[in-house]
Design a protein around this motif. Structure first.
Motif, PDB file in Angstrom:
ATOM      1  N   UNK A  24      62.850 -27.664  91.109  1.00 24.20           N
ATOM      2  CA  UNK A  24      63.244 -28.554  90.033  1.00 24.20           C
ATOM      3  C   UNK A  24      63.374 -29.983  90.547  1.00 24.20           C
ATOM      4  N   UNK A  25      63.121 -30.952  89.673  1.00 26.04           N
ATOM      5  CA  UNK A  25      63.173 -32.359  90.042  1.00 26.04           C
ATOM      6  C   UNK A  25      64.393 -33.012  89.407  1.00 26.04           C
ATOM      7  N   UNK A  26      65.098 -33.790  90.205  1.00 23.50           N
ATOM      8  CA  UNK A  26      66.288 -34.508  89.736  1.00 23.50           C
ATOM      9  C   UNK A  26      66.259 -35.925  90.270  1.00 23.50           C
ATOM     10  N   UNK A  27      67.032 -36.790  89.656  1.00 27.67           N
ATOM     11  CA  UNK A  27      67.290 -38.126  90.200  1.00 27.67           C
ATOM     12  C   UNK A  27      68.789 -38.207  90.432  1.00 27.67           C
ATOM     13  N   UNK A  28      69.152 -38.651  91.627  1.00 28.03           N
ATOM     14  CA  UNK A  28      70.561 -38.799  91.984  1.00 28.03           C
ATOM     15  C   UNK A  28      70.851 -40.288  92.026  1.00 28.03           C
ATOM     16  N   UNK A  29      71.841 -40.728  91.232  1.00 25.12           N
ATOM     17  CA  UNK A  29      72.193 -42.147  91.183  1.00 25.12           C
ATOM     18  C   UNK A  29      73.633 -42.349  91.639  1.00 25.12           C
ATOM     19  N   UNK A  30      73.894 -43.558  92.120  1.00 19.73           N
ATOM     20  CA  UNK A  30      75.242 -43.918  92.565  1.00 19.73           C
ATOM     21  C   UNK A  30      75.411 -45.419  92.422  1.00 19.73           C
ATOM     22  N   UNK A  31      76.656 -45.852  92.477  1.00 14.05           N
ATOM     23  CA  UNK A  31      76.952 -47.285  92.503  1.00 14.05           C
ATOM     24  C   UNK A  31      77.205 -47.664  93.956  1.00 14.05           C
ATOM     25  N   UNK A  71      78.144 -42.505  98.978  1.00 11.95           N
ATOM     26  CA  UNK A  71      78.817 -42.754  97.691  1.00 11.95           C
ATOM     27  C   UNK A  71      79.993 -41.812  97.481  1.00 11.95           C
ATOM     28  N   UNK A  72      81.026 -42.313  96.807  1.00 10.27           N
ATOM     29  CA  UNK A  72      82.191 -41.475  96.515  1.00 10.27           C
ATOM     30  C   UNK A  72      81.975 -40.613  95.274  1.00 10.27           C
ATOM     31  N   UNK A  73      80.960 -40.944  94.467  1.00  5.39           N
ATOM     32  CA  UNK A  73      80.585 -40.119  93.319  1.00  5.39           C
ATOM     33  C   UNK A  73      79.123 -40.384  92.995  1.00  5.39           C
ATOM     34  N   UNK A  74      78.468 -39.395  92.406  1.00  8.52           N
ATOM     35  CA  UNK A  74      77.053 -39.516  92.047  1.00  8.52           C
ATOM     36  C   UNK A  74      76.817 -38.875  90.686  1.00  8.52           C
ATOM     37  N   UNK A  75      75.734 -39.281  90.054  1.00  7.14           N
ATOM     38  CA  UNK A  75      75.244 -38.587  88.862  1.00  7.14           C
ATOM     39  C   UNK A  75      73.954 -37.893  89.254  1.00  7.14           C
ATOM     40  N   UNK A 112      75.275 -45.347  87.692  1.00  2.99           N
ATOM     41  CA  UNK A 112      74.239 -45.636  86.708  1.00  2.99           C
ATOM     42  C   UNK A 112      73.775 -44.357  86.001  1.00  2.99           C
ATOM     43  N   UNK A 113      73.843 -44.378  84.677  1.00  2.00           N
ATOM     44  CA  UNK A 113      73.439 -43.247  83.844  1.00  2.00           C
ATOM     45  C   UNK A 113      72.060 -43.535  83.260  1.00  2.00           C
ATOM     46  N   UNK A 114      71.084 -42.712  83.630  1.00  2.00           N
ATOM     47  CA  UNK A 114      69.722 -42.863  83.107  1.00  2.00           C
ATOM     48  C   UNK A 114      69.653 -42.215  81.730  1.00  2.00           C
ATOM     49  N   UNK A 119      69.957 -32.575  81.420  1.00  2.00           N
ATOM     50  CA  UNK A 119      71.376 -32.451  81.761  1.00  2.00           C
ATOM     51  C   UNK A 119      71.754 -33.437  82.860  1.00  2.00           C
ATOM     52  N   UNK A 120      72.943 -34.019  82.739  1.00  3.53           N
ATOM     53  CA  UNK A 120      73.460 -34.949  83.751  1.00  3.53           C
ATOM     54  C   UNK A 120      74.801 -34.404  84.238  1.00  3.53           C
ATOM     55  N   UNK A 121      74.956 -34.339  85.560  1.00  2.00           N
ATOM     56  CA  UNK A 121      76.185 -33.833  86.168  1.00  2.00           C
ATOM     57  C   UNK A 121      76.838 -34.942  86.992  1.00  2.00           C
TER      58      UNK A 121
END
Length: 171
Positions: A24-31, A71-75, A112-114, A119-121
């Motif tokens: 499965x393909x995901x994108x992981x984002x962070x600030x 990062x301290x948190x990710x989406x 950052x929310x794409x 589904x976004x976690x």
């Protein structure tokens, strides 16, 4: 089954073995201090449902991957077949990931929310473990958005993106 070989030869066999295994393909984002960062990943996996924990690996700890690693948190955005262009953009080194072609916003949690993905976690990293040149991250899932998404998932296999559109249950 092949016999054990020096690590470099075993590594080539290992890569060939996994080329045929879809992921499965995901994108992981962070600030980050420099602004929003994100990477495409095909290593996201469910580890536990109770408590909800997932894992992913980062292969090159430079650029956006280095920022995600600390990062301290990710989406974690689980991509659908409609997100191929987005997956390619976030996989390309030096690309403008959060430019005018990317629909995104910043929720109260700061990552950052794409928009327009599956589904976004929202996750909080628990552990970071170096394994060879990679970093394996486990993360607690704090929030789940659009968990009912039935859109066709985007998968990566043999160096190419694919759509899983027809599900056939096997007995």
């Amino acid at each position: 089954m092949t016999t054990a070989a020096p690590n470099s030869l075993l590594g080539e066999d290992f890569r060939r073995a996994f080329r045929g295994h879809p992921a499965g393909v995901a994108i992981i984002t962070a600030h980050a201090a420099t602004g929003p960062v994100g990477i495409t990943s095909s290593s996201v996996a469910s580890i536990s449902a109770d408590p909800a924990v997932l894992g992913f690996s980062l292969q090159a700890l430079r650029g956006s991957a280095a920022e995600v690693a600390t990062a301290s948190s990710v989406l974690v955005h689980l991509l659908t077949a409609d997100n191929v262009a987005l997956a390619r953009r976030f996989a390309a080194a030096g690309s403008t990931r959060f430019g005018v072609d990317t629909a995104w916003s910043t929720p109260g949690s700061g990552e950052p929310l794409l928009h327009g993905t599956g589904t976004v976690l929202r996750c909080t990293p628990l552990t970071r473990t170096e394994v060879g040149p990679a970093l394996v991250v486990t993360a607690a899932v704090d929030e789940i958005h659009d968990a009912d998404s039935l859109a066709a998932p985007l998968v990566y296999q043999d160096g190419t993106y694919h759509c899983v559109s027809a599900w056939t249950a096997l007995p």
